[in-house]
Motif scaffolding. Structure first.
Motif, PDB file in Angstrom:
ATOM      1  N   ILE A 355     -24.240  61.918  57.501  1.00  0.00           N
ATOM      2  CA  ILE A 355     -24.721  61.010  58.545  1.00  0.00           C
ATOM      3  C   ILE A 355     -26.231  60.875  58.474  1.00  0.00           C
ATOM      4  O   ILE A 355     -26.794  59.778  58.629  1.00  0.00           O
ATOM      5  N   GLY A 356     -26.926  62.007  58.216  1.00  0.00           N
ATOM      6  CA  GLY A 356     -28.382  61.958  58.104  1.00  0.00           C
ATOM      7  C   GLY A 356     -28.850  61.091  56.951  1.00  0.00           C
ATOM      8  O   GLY A 356     -29.786  60.292  57.097  1.00  0.00           O
ATOM      9  N   LEU A 357     -28.210  61.223  55.789  1.00  0.00           N
ATOM     10  CA  LEU A 357     -28.570  60.399  54.629  1.00  0.00           C
ATOM     11  C   LEU A 357     -28.268  58.927  54.893  1.00  0.00           C
ATOM     12  O   LEU A 357     -29.029  58.042  54.474  1.00  0.00           O
ATOM     13  N   TRP A 358     -27.164  58.662  55.588  1.00  0.00           N
ATOM     14  CA  TRP A 358     -26.846  57.279  55.950  1.00  0.00           C
ATOM     15  C   TRP A 358     -27.930  56.679  56.838  1.00  0.00           C
ATOM     16  O   TRP A 358     -28.362  55.543  56.620  1.00  0.00           O
ATOM     17  N   ASN A 359     -28.384  57.444  57.818  1.00  0.00           N
ATOM     18  CA  ASN A 359     -29.431  56.944  58.717  1.00  0.00           C
ATOM     19  C   ASN A 359     -30.754  56.728  57.992  1.00  0.00           C
ATOM     20  O   ASN A 359     -31.518  55.819  58.328  1.00  0.00           O
ATOM     21  N   LEU A 360     -31.013  57.539  56.962  1.00  0.00           N
ATOM     22  CA  LEU A 360     -32.281  57.436  56.243  1.00  0.00           C
ATOM     23  C   LEU A 360     -32.276  56.337  55.187  1.00  0.00           C
ATOM     24  O   LEU A 360     -33.273  55.616  55.032  1.00  0.00           O
ATOM     25  N   GLY A 361     -31.168  56.227  54.450  1.00  0.00           N
ATOM     26  CA  GLY A 361     -31.186  55.290  53.329  1.00  0.00           C
ATOM     27  C   GLY A 361     -29.884  54.581  53.059  1.00  0.00           C
ATOM     28  O   GLY A 361     -29.715  53.978  51.987  1.00  0.00           O
ATOM     29  N   GLY A 362     -28.953  54.640  53.997  1.00  0.00           N
ATOM     30  CA  GLY A 362     -27.699  53.926  53.831  1.00  0.00           C
ATOM     31  C   GLY A 362     -26.805  54.521  52.756  1.00  0.00           C
ATOM     32  O   GLY A 362     -26.955  55.675  52.338  1.00  0.00           O
ATOM     33  N   TRP A 363     -25.881  53.717  52.290  1.00  0.00           N
ATOM     34  CA  TRP A 363     -24.867  54.160  51.333  1.00  0.00           C
ATOM     35  C   TRP A 363     -25.448  54.665  50.008  1.00  0.00           C
ATOM     36  O   TRP A 363     -25.014  55.707  49.492  1.00  0.00           O
ATOM     37  N   PRO A 364     -26.428  53.978  49.408  1.00  0.00           N
ATOM     38  CA  PRO A 364     -26.962  54.470  48.125  1.00  0.00           C
ATOM     39  C   PRO A 364     -27.542  55.878  48.216  1.00  0.00           C
ATOM     40  O   PRO A 364     -27.275  56.719  47.349  1.00  0.00           O
ATOM     41  N   LEU A 365     -28.330  56.165  49.266  1.00  0.00           N
ATOM     42  CA  LEU A 365     -28.915  57.493  49.397  1.00  0.00           C
ATOM     43  C   LEU A 365     -27.830  58.533  49.643  1.00  0.00           C
ATOM     44  O   LEU A 365     -27.904  59.664  49.129  1.00  0.00           O
ATOM     45  N   PHE A 366     -26.810  58.172  50.421  1.00  0.00           N
ATOM     46  CA  PHE A 366     -25.694  59.110  50.628  1.00  0.00           C
ATOM     47  C   PHE A 366     -25.033  59.458  49.306  1.00  0.00           C
ATOM     48  O   PHE A 366     -24.715  60.624  49.045  1.00  0.00           O
ATOM     49  N   CYS A 367     -24.777  58.460  48.463  1.00  0.00           N
ATOM     50  CA  CYS A 367     -24.106  58.707  47.180  1.00  0.00           C
ATOM     51  C   CYS A 367     -24.944  59.628  46.291  1.00  0.00           C
ATOM     52  O   CYS A 367     -24.409  60.525  45.616  1.00  0.00           O
ATOM     53  N   ILE A 368     -26.252  59.441  46.295  1.00  0.00           N
ATOM     54  CA  ILE A 368     -27.134  60.312  45.517  1.00  0.00           C
ATOM     55  C   ILE A 368     -27.070  61.737  46.056  1.00  0.00           C
ATOM     56  O   ILE A 368     -26.996  62.712  45.295  1.00  0.00           O
ATOM     57  N   GLY A 369     -27.089  61.858  47.378  1.00  0.00           N
ATOM     58  CA  GLY A 369     -26.999  63.179  47.988  1.00  0.00           C
ATOM     59  C   GLY A 369     -25.685  63.869  47.686  1.00  0.00           C
ATOM     60  O   GLY A 369     -25.641  65.080  47.414  1.00  0.00           O
ATOM     61  N   GLY A 370     -24.575  63.109  47.735  1.00  0.00           N
ATOM     62  CA  GLY A 370     -23.271  63.691  47.414  1.00  0.00           C
ATOM     63  C   GLY A 370     -23.201  64.172  45.979  1.00  0.00           C
ATOM     64  O   GLY A 370     -22.670  65.257  45.704  1.00  0.00           O
ATOM     65  N   ALA A 371     -23.735  63.368  45.050  1.00  0.00           N
ATOM     66  CA  ALA A 371     -23.758  63.782  43.643  1.00  0.00           C
ATOM     67  C   ALA A 371     -24.607  65.036  43.456  1.00  0.00           C
ATOM     68  O   ALA A 371     -24.267  65.924  42.656  1.00  0.00           O
ATOM     69  N   ALA A 372     -25.703  65.140  44.218  1.00  0.00           N
ATOM     70  CA  ALA A 372     -26.568  66.324  44.125  1.00  0.00           C
ATOM     71  C   ALA A 372     -25.819  67.586  44.560  1.00  0.00           C
ATOM     72  O   ALA A 372     -25.990  68.662  43.968  1.00  0.00           O
ATOM     73  N   MET A 373     -24.974  67.469  45.603  1.00  0.00           N
ATOM     74  CA  MET A 373     -24.178  68.621  46.037  1.00  0.00           C
ATOM     75  C   MET A 373     -23.281  69.114  44.904  1.00  0.00           C
ATOM     76  O   MET A 373     -23.165  70.320  44.656  1.00  0.00           O
ATOM     77  N   VAL A 374     -22.631  68.184  44.222  1.00  0.00           N
ATOM     78  CA  VAL A 374     -21.730  68.561  43.138  1.00  0.00           C
ATOM     79  C   VAL A 374     -22.505  69.166  41.975  1.00  0.00           C
ATOM     80  O   VAL A 374     -22.078  70.160  41.363  1.00  0.00           O
ATOM     81  N   LEU A 375     -23.673  68.604  41.673  1.00  0.00           N
ATOM     82  CA  LEU A 375     -24.481  69.117  40.564  1.00  0.00           C
ATOM     83  C   LEU A 375     -24.931  70.553  40.816  1.00  0.00           C
ATOM     84  O   LEU A 375     -24.970  71.374  39.893  1.00  0.00           O
ATOM     85  N   VAL A 376     -25.278  70.862  42.065  1.00  0.00           N
ATOM     86  CA  VAL A 376     -25.647  72.242  42.398  1.00  0.00           C
ATOM     87  C   VAL A 376     -24.486  73.178  42.084  1.00  0.00           C
ATOM     88  O   VAL A 376     -24.667  74.253  41.490  1.00  0.00           O
ATOM     89  N   SER A 377     -23.286  72.784  42.473  1.00  0.00           N
ATOM     90  CA  SER A 377     -22.106  73.610  42.219  1.00  0.00           C
ATOM     91  C   SER A 377     -21.854  73.766  40.725  1.00  0.00           C
ATOM     92  O   SER A 377     -21.479  74.852  40.252  1.00  0.00           O
TER      93      SER A 377
END
Length: 401
Positions: A355-377
């Motif tokens: 929700i925070g990423l959506w408020n900051l940068g919409g769908w594109p920023l959320f997708c980048i953030g989600g990919a970053a979570m997976v990359l950390v793992s």
């Protein structure tokens, strides 16, 4: 259902119970827009009930699930289901949003029966079929999750969001009766106090690296998945789609592939080992967020991404559970406590971050953030898994990080 055996019908019954109870956690997600309209608040604020429910679930996992190693399990399962029924009724009758927030936390806190049934099933299953049993029950869990999203979105648009909570409370009431009639009595072997029981959790976290690694993997995986499902509601309700809750809820059906895949993943964990499955799941999750980024206005791309992220997460989770349930049979509830508490704290964090990423940068920023979570793992999994010549199989279920 006999206390020391597990037939196919027993497994399916446990699977159904798990799916119907775990649905309580997810009914709220497609209802965020309707709840925001009802209480005249922003949708981003209404979305807080999603992560509050998950925080409550994490608290229940931490504080209540370990009791399964110290008290009679059937009684605990029934009491928790009664608590869920009362909490759902409170949510349906909530006169203000803060009452709904409190009720959401209580719904999560009490809807832990699935995580009490899973260790019970693992205890009753034979060693060679444990992965398959876990996979079947996880399939039921996924069906419950998918059905809850679709049903709550569709029926909520017609009857109102309160009626969904009333319906869920009624389901819990029926389950209490059938659980009392069908579940076996199962007494645990731990004879210490509750304080000693909880202290042992810290001991296992310190001394079991395989448990720590499995918990971390699921924390990150479920964070990414939860971030998607909450943010997707905002994405599909905004232009260019502008979908209502009934339509949004139907997208939950796209994850049905994960329900079909779960028993197969479980059988593969029994025969092929778990580490290869985990890598497959991580790659699928990463690809899903790339697909989400390029979705644009293409619903087919979105559906493809949903299938990938759901199947990827279930592949990781079932493999992780096969690992932890194979370490110390006498401590399965406590291992499950550590594992699932980490998982749903991850889910709550992921929902809030999405929700925070959506408020900051919409769908594109959320997708980048989600990919970053997976990359950390992925990075942690690569660093924590030593190279070894042994073939995958039963041995790699209990590897050390």
């Amino acid at each position: 259902m006999h206390s020391q055996s597990l037939k196919r019908s027993d497994t399916l019954f446990m699977s159904a119970c798990c799916g119907l109870v775990v649905a309580n956690i997810y009914y709220c997600q497609p209802l965020i827009v309707l709840i925001a309209q009802h209480f005249h608040i922003p949708e981003s604020r209404a979305g807080r009930i999603a992560w509050l429910t998950q925080i409550g679930y994490a608290c229940g996992l931490l504080l209540l699930v370990p009791l399964g190693d110290i008290m009679e399990r059937r009684r605990q399962i029934i009491l928790c289901t009664v608590g869920a029924m009362l909490s759902l009724s409170l949510a349906a009758l909530a006169p203000s949003f803060w009452v709904l927030e409190a009720a959401s936390f209580l719904i999560g806190l009490s809807s832990i029966s699935a995580q009490l049934i899973l260790p019970l099933a693992a205890h009753l299953a034979s060693d060679e079929n444990r992965g398959s049993v876990i996979g079947t029950i996880m399939g039921g869990l996924i069906v419950g999750i998918l059905a809850s999203r679709s049903i709550s979105g569709s029926l909520g648009a017609v009857f109102g969001w309160q009626e969904i909570y009333f319906m869920a409370a009624g389901i819990c009431a029926v389950l209490v009766v059938f659980m009392r009639l069908r579940f076996p009595e199962s007494r645990a072997a731990f004879n210490g106090t509750y304080g000693q029981l909880m202290h042992s959790l810290l001991h296992y976290v310190r001394t079991q690296p395989a448990l720590r690694l499995a918990a971390f993997r699921n924390f990150m995986s479920f964070a990414a998945l939860s971030a998607f499902w909450v943010t997707m509601v905002l994405f599909l309700s905004a232009p260019p789609f502008g979908f209502k809750s009934a339509t949004i809820g139907l997208f939950g059906l796209a994850g049905a592939a994960s329900a079909l895949a779960s028993p197969l993943v479980g059988k593969r964990s029994d025969s092929k080992g778990t580490q290869q499955n985990i890598w497959i799941g991580l790659v699928m999750e990463l690809i899903s967020f790339v697909v989400f980024y390029f979705t644009g206005s293409s619903l087919w791309m979105l559906v493809l991404g949903i299938v990938l992220v759901d199947v990827g997460h279930q592949t990781i989770q079932i493999s992780n559970q096969t690992i932890i349930y194979s370490i110390m049979p006498e401590a399965r509830n406590r291992f499950n406590t550590v594992f699932m508490t980490a998982t749903f704290i991850g889910g709550a964090c992921g929902s809030a971050v999405g929700i925070g990423l959506w408020n900051l940068g919409g769908w594109p920023l959320f997708c980048i953030g989600g990919a970053a979570m997976v990359l950390v793992s992925i990075v942690v999994q690569r660093l924590a898994t030593p190279r070894r010549a042994a073939a995958p199989g039963a041995g790699d279920r209990v590897i050390s990080a």
